[in-house]
Design an enzyme around this catalytic site. Sequence first.
Site, PDB file in Angstrom:
ATOM      1  N   ARG A 264     -10.316   5.506  -2.796  1.00 42.59           N
ATOM      2  CA  ARG A 264      -9.031   5.018  -2.294  1.00 42.59           C
ATOM      3  C   ARG A 264      -8.003   6.132  -2.313  1.00 42.59           C
ATOM      4  O   ARG A 264      -7.844   6.825  -3.309  1.00 42.59           O
ATOM      5  CB  ARG A 264      -8.531   3.857  -3.175  1.00 42.59           C
ATOM      6  CG  ARG A 264      -7.098   3.417  -2.905  1.00 42.59           C
ATOM      7  CD  ARG A 264      -6.993   2.668  -1.591  1.00 42.59           C
ATOM      8  NE  ARG A 264      -5.621   2.384  -1.237  1.00 42.59           N
ATOM      9  CZ  ARG A 264      -4.955   1.286  -1.592  1.00 42.59           C
ATOM     10  NH1 ARG A 264      -5.547   0.371  -2.333  1.00 42.59           N
ATOM     11  NH2 ARG A 264      -3.712   1.099  -1.207  1.00 42.59           N
ATOM     12  N   ARG A 273      -7.894   1.913   4.227  1.00 45.88           N
ATOM     13  CA  ARG A 273      -8.374   2.281   2.897  1.00 45.88           C
ATOM     14  C   ARG A 273      -9.837   1.904   2.717  1.00 45.88           C
ATOM     15  O   ARG A 273     -10.313   0.956   3.337  1.00 45.88           O
ATOM     16  CB  ARG A 273      -7.525   1.632   1.814  1.00 45.88           C
ATOM     17  CG  ARG A 273      -7.589   0.149   1.628  1.00 45.88           C
ATOM     18  CD  ARG A 273      -6.565  -0.725   2.329  1.00 45.88           C
ATOM     19  NE  ARG A 273      -5.211  -0.288   2.455  1.00 45.88           N
ATOM     20  CZ  ARG A 273      -4.196  -0.755   1.711  1.00 45.88           C
ATOM     21  NH1 ARG A 273      -4.408  -1.666   0.803  1.00 45.88           N
ATOM     22  NH2 ARG A 273      -2.982  -0.337   1.928  1.00 45.88           N
ATOM     23  N   ASP A 276      -9.199  -1.858  -1.511  1.00 41.23           N
ATOM     24  CA  ASP A 276      -7.942  -2.278  -2.113  1.00 41.23           C
ATOM     25  C   ASP A 276      -8.296  -3.410  -3.068  1.00 41.23           C
ATOM     26  O   ASP A 276      -9.078  -4.296  -2.719  1.00 41.23           O
ATOM     27  CB  ASP A 276      -7.000  -2.784  -1.014  1.00 41.23           C
ATOM     28  CG  ASP A 276      -5.638  -3.175  -1.567  1.00 41.23           C
ATOM     29  OD1 ASP A 276      -5.166  -2.515  -2.502  1.00 41.23           O
ATOM     30  OD2 ASP A 276      -5.042  -4.151  -1.051  1.00 41.23           O
ATOM     31  N   ASP A 278      -6.411  -6.165  -5.405  1.00 39.78           N
ATOM     32  CA  ASP A 278      -5.153  -6.775  -5.844  1.00 39.78           C
ATOM     33  C   ASP A 278      -5.454  -7.885  -6.845  1.00 39.78           C
ATOM     34  O   ASP A 278      -6.362  -8.692  -6.631  1.00 39.78           O
ATOM     35  CB  ASP A 278      -4.404  -7.381  -4.653  1.00 39.78           C
ATOM     36  CG  ASP A 278      -3.807  -6.307  -3.757  1.00 39.78           C
ATOM     37  OD1 ASP A 278      -3.562  -5.189  -4.250  1.00 39.78           O
ATOM     38  OD2 ASP A 278      -3.599  -6.588  -2.563  1.00 39.78           O
TER      39      ASP A 278
HETATM   40  N1  ATP Z   1      -0.650  -8.132  -8.624  1.00 39.75           N
HETATM   41  C1  ATP Z   1      -0.822  -6.836  -8.330  1.00 39.75           C
HETATM   42  N2  ATP Z   1      -2.043  -6.357  -8.068  1.00 39.75           N
HETATM   43  C2  ATP Z   1      -2.228  -5.045  -7.770  1.00 39.75           C
HETATM   44  N3  ATP Z   1      -1.222  -4.146  -7.707  1.00 39.75           N
HETATM   45  C3  ATP Z   1       0.026  -4.580  -7.961  1.00 39.75           C
HETATM   46  C4  ATP Z   1       0.286  -5.931  -8.277  1.00 39.75           C
HETATM   47  N4  ATP Z   1       1.613  -6.076  -8.484  1.00 39.75           N
HETATM   48  C5  ATP Z   1       2.155  -4.897  -8.314  1.00 39.75           C
HETATM   49  N5  ATP Z   1       1.224  -3.974  -7.995  1.00 39.75           N
HETATM   50  C6  ATP Z   1       1.539  -2.585  -7.759  1.00 39.75           C
HETATM   51  O1  ATP Z   1       1.512  -2.341  -6.390  1.00 39.75           O
HETATM   52  C7  ATP Z   1       1.315  -0.940  -6.251  1.00 39.75           C
HETATM   53  C8  ATP Z   1       0.909  -0.604  -4.837  1.00 39.75           C
HETATM   54  O2  ATP Z   1      -0.356  -1.169  -4.581  1.00 39.75           O
HETATM   55  P1  ATP Z   1      -1.127  -0.808  -3.250  1.00 39.75           P
HETATM   56  O3  ATP Z   1      -0.861   0.586  -2.849  1.00 39.75           O
HETATM   57  O4  ATP Z   1      -2.555  -1.213  -3.449  1.00 39.75           O
HETATM   58  O5  ATP Z   1      -0.419  -1.754  -2.212  1.00 39.75           O
HETATM   59  P2  ATP Z   1      -1.015  -2.243  -0.881  1.00 39.75           P
HETATM   60  O6  ATP Z   1      -2.330  -2.881  -1.165  1.00 39.75           O
HETATM   61  O7  ATP Z   1      -1.034  -1.144   0.105  1.00 39.75           O
HETATM   62  O8  ATP Z   1       0.007  -3.327  -0.415  1.00 39.75           O
HETATM   63  P3  ATP Z   1       0.042  -4.830  -0.864  1.00 39.75           P
HETATM   64  O9  ATP Z   1       0.492  -4.830  -2.287  1.00 39.75           O
HETATM   65  O10 ATP Z   1       1.006  -5.420   0.087  1.00 39.75           O
HETATM   66  O11 ATP Z   1      -1.352  -5.378  -0.739  1.00 39.75           O
HETATM   67  C9  ATP Z   1       0.297  -0.616  -7.318  1.00 39.75           C
HETATM   68  O12 ATP Z   1       0.414   0.666  -7.817  1.00 39.75           O
HETATM   69  C10 ATP Z   1       0.576  -1.622  -8.403  1.00 39.75           C
HETATM   70  O13 ATP Z   1       1.206  -1.032  -9.519  1.00 39.75           O
HETATM   71  N1  PH2 Z   2      -6.927  -7.997   7.491  1.00 41.22           N
HETATM   72  C1  PH2 Z   2      -6.332  -7.321   6.506  1.00 41.22           C
HETATM   73  N2  PH2 Z   2      -5.175  -6.715   6.744  1.00 41.22           N
HETATM   74  C2  PH2 Z   2      -4.549  -6.043   5.741  1.00 41.22           C
HETATM   75  C3  PH2 Z   2      -5.115  -5.969   4.462  1.00 41.22           C
HETATM   76  C4  PH2 Z   2      -6.351  -6.614   4.254  1.00 41.22           C
HETATM   77  O1  PH2 Z   2      -6.921  -6.579   3.126  1.00 41.22           O
HETATM   78  N3  PH2 Z   2      -6.925  -7.283   5.286  1.00 41.22           N
HETATM   79  N4  PH2 Z   2      -4.478  -5.303   3.463  1.00 41.22           N
HETATM   80  C5  PH2 Z   2      -3.312  -4.766   3.662  1.00 41.22           C
HETATM   81  C6  PH2 Z   2      -2.586  -4.131   2.536  1.00 41.22           C
HETATM   82  O2  PH2 Z   2      -2.997  -4.559   1.347  1.00 41.22           O
HETATM   83  C7  PH2 Z   2      -2.669  -4.733   4.964  1.00 41.22           C
HETATM   84  N5  PH2 Z   2      -3.376  -5.443   5.959  1.00 41.22           N
END
Ligand code: ATP
Ligand code: PH2
Length: 780
Positions: A264, A273, A276, A278
């Site tokens: 990543r 990526r 990811d 979350d």
């Molecule tokens: N519930 C959570 N799970 C994972 N990361 C989190 C969470 N809450 C806050 N973060 C923070 O979000 C930051 C950015 O995460 P990341 O770069 O993966 O975002 P993203 O996947 O691009 O966007 P999104 O968060 O919208 O999915 C991480 O460094 C982390 O500290």
């Molecule tokens: N379909 C799809 N779209 C995205 C996704 C994802 O996991 N699936 N994750 C994102 C940022 O976390 C932004 N957009």
Amino acid sequence: MPVTRQTVVIALRGLEVDAVHGVFDFERQEPQRFVADVTLWVQADGALADDDIAGTVSYAEIADEVVSILQGQSASLLETLADRIARAAMSHEGVEGVEATVHKPDAPMPHTFDDVSVTVRLGAVDLAPLALTRADIYDAGAGSVLTGSTRTGGAPEGGKHGQEDGRRAALPSPVVVGPRSVVIAIGGNLGNVPVTLASAVEALDYVEGFSVTDVSPLLRTRPVLGKGQQEQPDYWNAVVLGTFEGDVSSLLEQTERIEREFGRERTEHWGARTIDIDIVQVAGTTSSDPALMLPHPRAHERAFVLAPWVLADPSAVLEGVGAVAELLEACDDREGILDAIDDWLEDPEGIIEESDEVLAASARDKTDGPGGPEGEQQEPGARSGAPKAGESLDETVVRPLQVPLPAQAQAAGAPQADGSSPDRGPVRSPKPATIRPMPAPPVGEGGDQAVWNSLWARWASTEVGEDIAEAMGIERPASAQPSSAAAASGSATRAGASAPGSAPVPVVSEPPAPEDGVSAEPPAPPSIPPRLPGSITRPTLAAKGVGQPPAPEAEAASGGSGHRPQQGQPPQQGQGGQQNPRKGGAKPRRSKPQRGFTGTPITRPDGGKGAPARPAWHPISSVPANSPSGRAPVRTKARPPKAQAAAVAQQGKPSWSSLFGDVGAEENHPGHETSTQLAPVPREAGRESGMSLPDWQFPLAGSEQVRVVDDRSQGSDPERGQLAGEADQRRAILEPNLPKGTPIGPIPADEATHTGILRRVVVRPTMTGAIPIVKPGRRP
Ligand SMILES: Nc1ncnc2c1ncn2[C@@H]1O[C@H](COP(=O)(O)OP(=O)(O)OP(=O)(O)O)[C@@H](O)[C@H]1O
Ligand SMILES: Nc1nc2c(c(=O)[nH]1)N=C(CO)CN2
């Protein structure tokens, strides 16, 4: 295209003021230089279109306030000044987060130094400017607008991977929880994502304190992009359900470590990526810490999270928000679900290719058919083939998946079991009008509807589906009742599920108050370089038809013909009685009927209950030793009848043996059924191949069995792919034939991964999974 949030990042840098602050008296007399940097995160959803300062925050106003704070009441500490600035900035409408830094470059110290500064952060600071390079901030890109100036920041922490941590927020505060349910969303759109995600699931199960309890189907989804963002390939998304006990911040650390291990990189907000991860929810736990927001602040609006989640747990509830099934209905990206694969963990390798073919075949079917199903016309401008990278939801012409629906096949005119062609088009909606809470297919025509139809049919024809129906309070169509053709199988995990609205929050214990400072020592990240998913392969025996007995279900579904498609041997038309794009257009990856959405009814030979039709995740500890993939769904796989077993054996079913010992003569003789009840053996005994294996200090006093997979048998590497036939491949697995010079002996701590992968040799536990080296802190 859904743009859910638009954040303006305003950065004001190097605002210089002479002022009188400090702990020494003389500092209160003689003005000295103070320099302030302020960054604001301003919510500007929809407000920017007017080009009006009212829609944002004036940095000139902020600058004035900073100057008056610095020129105002004296303070001893830089902290106090930074805090005053941050609070003042936070009070502006729309400001959701502030980072204020006050520098004192001439601080009275008898040392040579460049600068001293203090930073205070308030609110939702979801970027970390201190750690950002200029490029990072500008690349924050879609949905973000940067104004003002910035400076190049220091090196991001964990800088081994360049910018990958650049966007990382501050470390979350420790939050120690007792055992409780956790929902983790995984996804990605670079590389062979299904393979990456399958390995990530495994890696997650090795995370200290976390255990995987179930894994959702894998959904292919169109990318949800920010406004103006460049095209991206389709995503693959799934949800992992598990339990966790410990410091939630260390769980985040571990998920981020796994992200890094799988390549990543963070260069762009919502950029493409490899993976990811979350953390969607930790039951009974909320957090507004920007570094770890719980529940995940955007999960409620993402079909790519909610859809797999509801498929894994129909009664799921996003705490404090609502039933996942209901939230899903409101998601803008719901129509972006293109394909779904049920038992993807078993053989993730060929999924993308097959899905491409399936989608292409579906598009072709639609174009070729007599006006399309039910006279449906090709959409103007429709393209055939797999979805193009970055097609946005509104631009994309839907590609119908003409997936026959087992339960509704007859009613809808889907192909008949005898192989005759349907005289009507694909099923429009298998859902009777009474089905409301079920994530309903989007209104209108298209592939997404068909995907949802097939999802529904897939589940409705099983006992799992029964549970879903029950959980959602829906009346199932008569045709969806489990029948002899769609025999039921029970799912203990879903028993007793309640209606979404009233589903009990799966809190395992009362949420303890966060204990600041109480944190489990996080396991040290592995020091091996990250490996790209491509290098992590596993022998896909299933893909090669090795070791895949013609499951009785398949036999039943194919009219008991006994014919089983092999790789490269497309199934005959009419086989199985269904014109399934997965069967007709795509190379069959395997013949197992529980492969999602094949339209093949799920049957069990005994028609009995007790096993879910959908393969559930099983921790490695419960995987039978003779599972080719190492994670066969124990509860779902009926043993083939004896006659079939013999045929299977002739096809070269692999027989796993412990390389550490003679686990039973039959194990080592192809042609004999293997036993899952392998006797524990002393490690020194029976090394048939005569080679030494890496010593991972397996506690072989127990029932642990280990098999070693030499993944050189895969891929295009000249060293690889040497193995022509199934028998050879089998031998490669039984006798890893480690190349000369392979280090043998104890694995140095810094070379061990926590995923059980060392160089190209994959060692998998097949019985207990209690291999201590992969679970830091768990060595017996
Ligand atoms: N519930 C959570 N799970 C994972 N990361 C989190 C969470 N809450 C806050 N973060 C923070 O979000 C930051 C950015 O995460 P990341 O770069 O993966 O975002 P993203 O996947 O691009 O966007 P999104 O968060 O919208 O999915 C991480 O460094 C982390 O500290
Ligand atoms: N379909 C799809 N779209 C995205 C996704 C994802 O996991 N699936 N994750 C994102 C940022 O976390 C932004 N957009």
